[in-house]
Design a protein around this motif. Structure first.
Motif, PDB file in Angstrom:
ATOM      1  N   THR A  59      14.158  13.660  25.660  1.00  0.00           N
ATOM      2  CA  THR A  59      15.551  14.091  25.661  1.00  0.00           C
ATOM      3  C   THR A  59      15.642  15.467  25.016  1.00  0.00           C
ATOM      4  O   THR A  59      15.107  15.684  23.926  1.00  0.00           O
ATOM      5  N   ILE A  60      16.294  16.385  25.695  1.00  0.00           N
ATOM      6  CA  ILE A  60      16.468  17.753  25.200  1.00  0.00           C
ATOM      7  C   ILE A  60      17.764  17.821  24.418  1.00  0.00           C
ATOM      8  O   ILE A  60      18.836  17.451  24.920  1.00  0.00           O
ATOM      9  N   GLN A 106      23.108  15.842  25.505  1.00  0.00           N
ATOM     10  CA  GLN A 106      23.778  14.548  25.356  1.00  0.00           C
ATOM     11  C   GLN A 106      25.007  14.598  24.462  1.00  0.00           C
ATOM     12  O   GLN A 106      25.736  13.612  24.358  1.00  0.00           O
ATOM     13  N   SER A 107      25.236  15.718  23.806  1.00  0.00           N
ATOM     14  CA  SER A 107      26.358  15.808  22.883  1.00  0.00           C
ATOM     15  C   SER A 107      26.757  17.270  22.711  1.00  0.00           C
ATOM     16  O   SER A 107      25.922  18.177  22.793  1.00  0.00           O
ATOM     17  N   ARG A 131      20.712  10.454  32.856  1.00  0.00           N
ATOM     18  CA  ARG A 131      20.804  11.918  32.862  1.00  0.00           C
ATOM     19  C   ARG A 131      20.451  12.500  31.497  1.00  0.00           C
ATOM     20  O   ARG A 131      20.229  13.697  31.359  1.00  0.00           O
ATOM     21  N   TYR A 132      20.397  11.650  30.471  1.00  0.00           N
ATOM     22  CA  TYR A 132      20.081  12.106  29.115  1.00  0.00           C
ATOM     23  C   TYR A 132      18.581  12.053  28.830  1.00  0.00           C
ATOM     24  O   TYR A 132      18.151  12.248  27.702  1.00  0.00           O
ATOM     25  N   TYR A 192      24.967  19.612  28.546  1.00  0.00           N
ATOM     26  CA  TYR A 192      26.080  18.723  28.228  1.00  0.00           C
ATOM     27  C   TYR A 192      27.399  19.388  28.638  1.00  0.00           C
ATOM     28  O   TYR A 192      27.585  20.590  28.471  1.00  0.00           O
ATOM     29  N   GLY A 193      28.317  18.587  29.179  1.00  0.00           N
ATOM     30  CA  GLY A 193      29.609  19.114  29.588  1.00  0.00           C
ATOM     31  C   GLY A 193      29.632  19.647  30.993  1.00  0.00           C
ATOM     32  O   GLY A 193      30.649  20.144  31.465  1.00  0.00           O
ATOM     33  N   THR A 194      28.490  19.568  31.676  1.00  0.00           N
ATOM     34  CA  THR A 194      28.396  20.003  33.071  1.00  0.00           C
ATOM     35  C   THR A 194      28.028  18.801  33.932  1.00  0.00           C
ATOM     36  O   THR A 194      27.213  17.981  33.528  1.00  0.00           O
ATOM     37  N   ASN A 195      28.615  18.711  35.102  1.00  0.00           N
ATOM     38  CA  ASN A 195      28.376  17.567  35.981  1.00  0.00           C
ATOM     39  C   ASN A 195      26.967  17.624  36.566  1.00  0.00           C
ATOM     40  O   ASN A 195      26.617  18.587  37.246  1.00  0.00           O
ATOM     41  N   MET A 196      26.155  16.603  36.296  1.00  0.00           N
ATOM     42  CA  MET A 196      24.821  16.522  36.885  1.00  0.00           C
ATOM     43  C   MET A 196      24.933  16.065  38.324  1.00  0.00           C
ATOM     44  O   MET A 196      25.515  15.021  38.613  1.00  0.00           O
TER      45      MET A 196
END
Length: 505
Positions: free
Chosen positions: A106-107, A111-112, A82-83, A54-58
């Motif tokens: 989902t890992i 996602q948050s 992506r989630y 999370y917080g990184t551009n996929m």
């Protein structure tokens, strides 16, 4: 999957980092860079399952990706968001046939910024799947006894059963350990299920056998993850000789051999209660992927990092093979595999023995996979025996990486797209997602769908999608996939193209 943390590395989404295919417009796998490619690599395709924190551009889509050694996609199955992620994507054998296996769900932590579960845990609803050589899902498996199917391990045994890790939050007073009163253990189990009947054959409860007080992750860490203490963090299990299991627990810094019949621990390697002492440069921490090797050896991925985002790294990540001396109960360094340049890897990773004796290392949270000659290297000479290195874009990562030989035979037809160009010329784009046998393409064109003739007899396949220049305006076109003997193994639908277009990939 582990206590992983985004580096807050933001890179603009670049078209140059993502594949685009005219004939397969819905597929956008990441593009990779091959940094090192020397002679002597093992045969096979590369298997990764890209996602990011999370917080990184996929970059590109999450999913399951097979590539050739040049980095060209061979098969890509994207996920809808992506989630949603895949992990542990690889080739196994089921009733004597090749299959693809993976975890899907989902890992937590993707996602948050404030997940409900410890970062790396699977969210409820996760499952495993088995996919045949026609790319059909033939089995979906979930954990039993109220546990969630875990991201780390799904192995088909020689008995055609499934051996896997599973996780459940257990309410507990953690104050004796220095944690919250109203807390939870992040408890694990090892489960074995009959893949035909679904019957649970084996169940090993970690909390019943391992003392949480031996964890290297302080119980106070629970306060940052909804009072859940990830004290064990089981991340691999493998069957061994004489009905034993080899189990790695990251947050214990320990690897255990257990007796499958009694459930008792036979020995512990590493951690606070180690039965072994260690020779020079043999100790490990925060490890992954413990595997039996011949001659009383085991391999593992030594992360040597990190309890949390704020803690300093203990050392450089490496693949590690240990020689176990059971007479003196000492573990010695047998050989090591270091990346060039050095990598600090906070989580994930694996070491795979390849068919020719080479070793493949997936670097987990760092966006690389590498192949080494078996003799390995040292930090002082990291280029030695370092014969292949692939890098993913930005901070895309794959929990594990594998190299496997694979034969894929899609039941769906090849894909075709056509651009008409001036002067009765056309460009035909041909692809067949997952076909490992396509060596060349044949192009047919004609005035009606029922009056097609061959206009290009044989054009060698190039990468995932082959661009073929054709002297014809159709307006009907078709491609046929040819194997290495020139035999037709697949035929596309017929494309009708009347208007001129100038499409660019």
């Amino acid at each position: 999957m582990d206590n992983f943390h985004s580096k807050k590395s933001f890179t603009p989404h670049s078209n140059s980092q993502v594949w685009k295919f005219v004939s397969a417009p819905d597929l956008h796998p990441m593009k990779v860079t091959v940094n090192v490619n020397k002679p002597g690599t093992a045969p096979g395709f590369l298997f990764v399952a890209p996602y990011t924190a999370y917080g990184t551009n996929m970059i590109g889509q999450t999913g399951s990706l097979i590539m050739d050694q040049a980095g060209n996609p061979v098969w890509f199955r994207p996920l809808e968001s992506r989630y949603i992620q895949n992990t542990d994507f690889r080739v196994q054998t089921y009733f004597g046939r090749q299959v693809l296996t993976m975890w899907q769900g989902t890992i937590s932590g993707t996602q948050s910024a404030h997940p409900n579960l410890p970062a790396g845990d699977p969210e409820p609803g996760a499952y495993y799947q088995i996919i045949n050589q026609n790319y059909e899902v033939i089995k979906k498996i979930t954990a039993q006894k109220g546990f969630t199917s875990d991201v780390h391990e799904f192995t088909i045994t020689k008995r055609n059963t499934a051996l896997f890790t599973a996780i459940k939050q257990v309410p507990a007073d953690l104050s004796p350990y220095g944690g919250p009163v109203n807390g939870y253990f992040d408890n694990y189990s090892i489960q074995e299920v009959d893949l035909v009947t679904g019957r649970l054959l084996f169940f090993w409860d970690v909390l019943a056998h391992i003392n949480p007080a031996d964890s290297m992750l302080p119980a106070s860490s629970a306060k940052s993850s909804n009072n859940i203490w990830d004290c064990f963090h089981v991340n691999s299990v493998e069957e061994g000789p004489n009905n034993t299991l080899l189990i790695s627990m990251r947050n214990m810094w320990a690897i255990y051999q257990i007796d499958k019949t009694t459930g008792n621990i036979i020995w512990q390697l590493g951690g606070k209660q180690s039965d072994f002492t260690f020779g020079p440069n043999a100790e490990f921490s925060w490890q992954h992927d413990a595997r039996y090797r011949s001659g009383n050896r085991i391999s593992l991925f030594d992360d040597a990092c990190c309890a949390s985002s704020s803690s300093p790294p203990e050392g450089q990540a490496r693949g590690l093979i240990l020689q176990l001396d059971f007479q003196n109960m000492t573990a010695y360094k047998d050989r090591t595999y270091y990346h060039d340049p050095p990598l600090i890897v906070p989580s994930q990773g694996n070491v795979q023995k390849l068919a020719n004796g080479n070793q493949l290392v997936g670097w987990g949270q760092e966006p690389y996979l590498s192949e080494f000659k078996n003799a390995g290297n040292t930090p002082r000479d990291p280029a030695k025996n370092f014969i292949y290195d692939m890098q993913y874009p930005n901070q895309n990562l794959s929990y594990r990486a594998f190299k496997n030989e694979w034969n894929g035979f899609p039941l769906y037809p090849p894909s075709i797209a056509v651009d008409l160009i001036e002067k009765e010329e056309a460009t035909v784009y041909a692809s067949w997602n997952g076909s490992t046998e396509t060596a060349a393409w044949q192009v047919l064109a004609g005035p009606t769908p029922f009056n097609l003739s061959v206009v290009v007899i044989n054009t060698p396949r190039t990468g995932f999608e082959t661009d073929i220049d054709v002297h014809s305006v159709g307006p009907y076109f078709q491609v046929k996939a040819l194997d290495s003997t020139g035999r037709v193994i697949g035929t596309s639908q017929t494309a009708y193209v009347k208007d001129r277009k100038h499409r660019r990939k």
